[in-house]
Motif scaffolding. Structure first.
Motif, PDB file in Angstrom:
ATOM      1  N   SER A  17       0.842  -1.203   0.000  1.00 32.70           N
ATOM      2  CA  SER A  17       0.000   0.000   0.000  1.00 32.70           C
ATOM      3  C   SER A  17       0.872   1.246   0.000  1.00 32.70           C
ATOM      4  O   SER A  17       2.026   1.220   0.448  1.00 32.70           O
ATOM      5  CB  SER A  17      -0.899   0.016   1.238  1.00 32.70           C
ATOM      6  OG  SER A  17      -1.745  -1.112   1.257  1.00 32.70           O
ATOM      7  N   VAL A  61      -9.187   0.792 -10.576  1.00 33.42           N
ATOM      8  CA  VAL A  61      -8.730   1.018  -9.200  1.00 33.42           C
ATOM      9  C   VAL A  61      -9.869   0.935  -8.188  1.00 33.42           C
ATOM     10  O   VAL A  61      -9.621   1.004  -6.978  1.00 33.42           O
ATOM     11  CB  VAL A  61      -8.028   2.386  -9.053  1.00 33.42           C
ATOM     12  CG1 VAL A  61      -6.905   2.521 -10.080  1.00 33.42           C
ATOM     13  CG2 VAL A  61      -9.011   3.541  -9.164  1.00 33.42           C
ATOM     14  N   ARG A  64      -9.831  -0.590  -4.549  1.00 34.43           N
ATOM     15  CA  ARG A  64      -8.450  -0.628  -4.062  1.00 34.43           C
ATOM     16  C   ARG A  64      -7.941   0.744  -3.658  1.00 34.43           C
ATOM     17  O   ARG A  64      -7.102   0.861  -2.760  1.00 34.43           O
ATOM     18  CB  ARG A  64      -7.523  -1.200  -5.136  1.00 34.43           C
ATOM     19  CG  ARG A  64      -7.846  -2.616  -5.552  1.00 34.43           C
ATOM     20  CD  ARG A  64      -6.777  -3.187  -6.483  1.00 34.43           C
ATOM     21  NE  ARG A  64      -6.641  -2.428  -7.720  1.00 34.43           N
ATOM     22  CZ  ARG A  64      -5.508  -1.847  -8.113  1.00 34.43           C
ATOM     23  NH1 ARG A  64      -4.415  -1.937  -7.361  1.00 34.43           N
ATOM     24  NH2 ARG A  64      -5.456  -1.203  -9.273  1.00 34.43           N
ATOM     25  N   TYR A  65      -8.423   1.796  -4.321  1.00 32.54           N
ATOM     26  CA  TYR A  65      -7.989   3.151  -4.055  1.00 32.54           C
ATOM     27  C   TYR A  65      -9.110   3.930  -3.368  1.00 32.54           C
ATOM     28  O   TYR A  65     -10.291   3.706  -3.648  1.00 32.54           O
ATOM     29  CB  TYR A  65      -7.637   3.883  -5.349  1.00 32.54           C
ATOM     30  CG  TYR A  65      -6.383   3.448  -6.060  1.00 32.54           C
ATOM     31  CD1 TYR A  65      -5.719   2.267  -5.748  1.00 32.54           C
ATOM     32  CD2 TYR A  65      -5.842   4.244  -7.062  1.00 32.54           C
ATOM     33  CE1 TYR A  65      -4.570   1.890  -6.406  1.00 32.54           C
ATOM     34  CE2 TYR A  65      -4.696   3.889  -7.744  1.00 32.54           C
ATOM     35  CZ  TYR A  65      -4.065   2.712  -7.421  1.00 32.54           C
ATOM     36  OH  TYR A  65      -2.919   2.339  -8.098  1.00 32.54           O
ATOM     37  N   MET A  80      -3.786   3.935  -1.661  1.00 35.48           N
ATOM     38  CA  MET A  80      -3.702   2.865  -2.657  1.00 35.48           C
ATOM     39  C   MET A  80      -3.348   1.565  -1.954  1.00 35.48           C
ATOM     40  O   MET A  80      -2.330   1.498  -1.257  1.00 35.48           O
ATOM     41  CB  MET A  80      -2.651   3.211  -3.715  1.00 35.48           C
ATOM     42  CG  MET A  80      -2.865   4.584  -4.355  1.00 35.48           C
ATOM     43  SD  MET A  80      -1.695   4.923  -5.682  1.00 35.48           S
ATOM     44  CE  MET A  80      -0.158   4.981  -4.767  1.00 35.48           C
ATOM     45  N   THR A  81      -4.174   0.569  -2.126  1.00 33.16           N
ATOM     46  CA  THR A  81      -3.926  -0.740  -1.518  1.00 33.16           C
ATOM     47  C   THR A  81      -3.890  -1.815  -2.604  1.00 33.16           C
ATOM     48  O   THR A  81      -4.292  -1.567  -3.738  1.00 33.16           O
ATOM     49  CB  THR A  81      -5.012  -1.088  -0.493  1.00 33.16           C
ATOM     50  OG1 THR A  81      -6.277  -1.208  -1.177  1.00 33.16           O
ATOM     51  CG2 THR A  81      -5.114  -0.014   0.577  1.00 33.16           C
ATOM     52  N   SER A  82      -3.404  -2.978  -2.231  1.00 35.95           N
ATOM     53  CA  SER A  82      -3.325  -4.114  -3.157  1.00 35.95           C
ATOM     54  C   SER A  82      -2.717  -3.692  -4.491  1.00 35.95           C
ATOM     55  O   SER A  82      -3.246  -3.989  -5.570  1.00 35.95           O
ATOM     56  CB  SER A  82      -4.724  -4.710  -3.389  1.00 35.95           C
ATOM     57  OG  SER A  82      -5.292  -5.120  -2.169  1.00 35.95           O
ATOM     58  N   LYS A  84      -0.620  -3.261  -7.851  1.00 38.11           N
ATOM     59  CA  LYS A  84      -0.249  -4.212  -8.898  1.00 38.11           C
ATOM     60  C   LYS A  84       0.846  -3.595  -9.780  1.00 38.11           C
ATOM     61  O   LYS A  84       0.929  -2.368  -9.870  1.00 38.11           O
ATOM     62  CB  LYS A  84      -1.461  -4.532  -9.766  1.00 38.11           C
ATOM     63  CG  LYS A  84      -2.675  -5.022  -9.002  1.00 38.11           C
ATOM     64  CD  LYS A  84      -3.866  -5.169  -9.929  1.00 38.11           C
ATOM     65  CE  LYS A  84      -5.109  -5.621  -9.188  1.00 38.11           C
ATOM     66  NZ  LYS A  84      -6.277  -5.754 -10.099  1.00 38.11           N
ATOM     67  N   ASP A  87      -0.086  -0.750 -11.954  1.00 39.76           N
ATOM     68  CA  ASP A  87      -0.340   0.563 -11.342  1.00 39.76           C
ATOM     69  C   ASP A  87       0.883   1.473 -11.455  1.00 39.76           C
ATOM     70  O   ASP A  87       0.812   2.653 -11.100  1.00 39.76           O
ATOM     71  CB  ASP A  87      -0.703   0.409  -9.869  1.00 39.76           C
ATOM     72  CG  ASP A  87      -2.028  -0.302  -9.670  1.00 39.76           C
ATOM     73  OD1 ASP A  87      -2.115  -1.127  -8.726  1.00 39.76           O
ATOM     74  OD2 ASP A  87      -2.974  -0.040 -10.434  1.00 39.76           O
TER      75      ASP A  87
END
Length: 121
Positions: A17, A61, A64-65, A80-82, A84, A87
């Protein structure tokens, strides 16, 4: 004139994150985050209305965002999580002189210089 300064980017691993910040000097209304990967056009990520009551996200996103803003600090955030590898991009903060948020790049009046986010696999 509004000046925007982004911070918080960096190099992380997939699944990690990050929190981006955008500090504004001057009066802003609706704001948004955009990103641009090498060789690609700048694309919409998230936007927030002047009041903060309305938010919008790109499908890529969503979930996740999270976009938010702090009126006291005159700062906008992007949690921002998870993350990739896809991203990975330079993330730009933008502001416009209207209350309503928009996903259109050309409808924003002010831009920051960007902060690099790199996600390794």
């Amino acid at each position: 004139q509004v000046q925007l300064v982004e911070s918080g980017g960096g190099l992380v691993q997939a699944g990690d994150s990050l929190r981006l910040s955008c500090r504004a000097s001057g009066r802003t209304s609706a704001m948004g985050w955009f990103r641009q990967a090498p060789g690609k056009e700048r694309e919409f990520v998230a936007a927030i209305s002047w009041s903060g009551s309305s938010t919008y996200y790109a499908d890529s996103v969503k979930g996740r965002y999270t976009i938010s803003r702090d009126f006291v600090k005159n700062t906008m955030y992007l949690e921002m999580t998870s993350l990739k590898p896809e991203d990975t991009a330079v993330y730009y903060c933008a502001a416009r002189a209207h209350f309503a948020a928009t996903i259109e790049v050309h409808e924003y009046d002010f831009w920051g210089l960007g902060t690099q986010v790199t996600v390794s696999s």
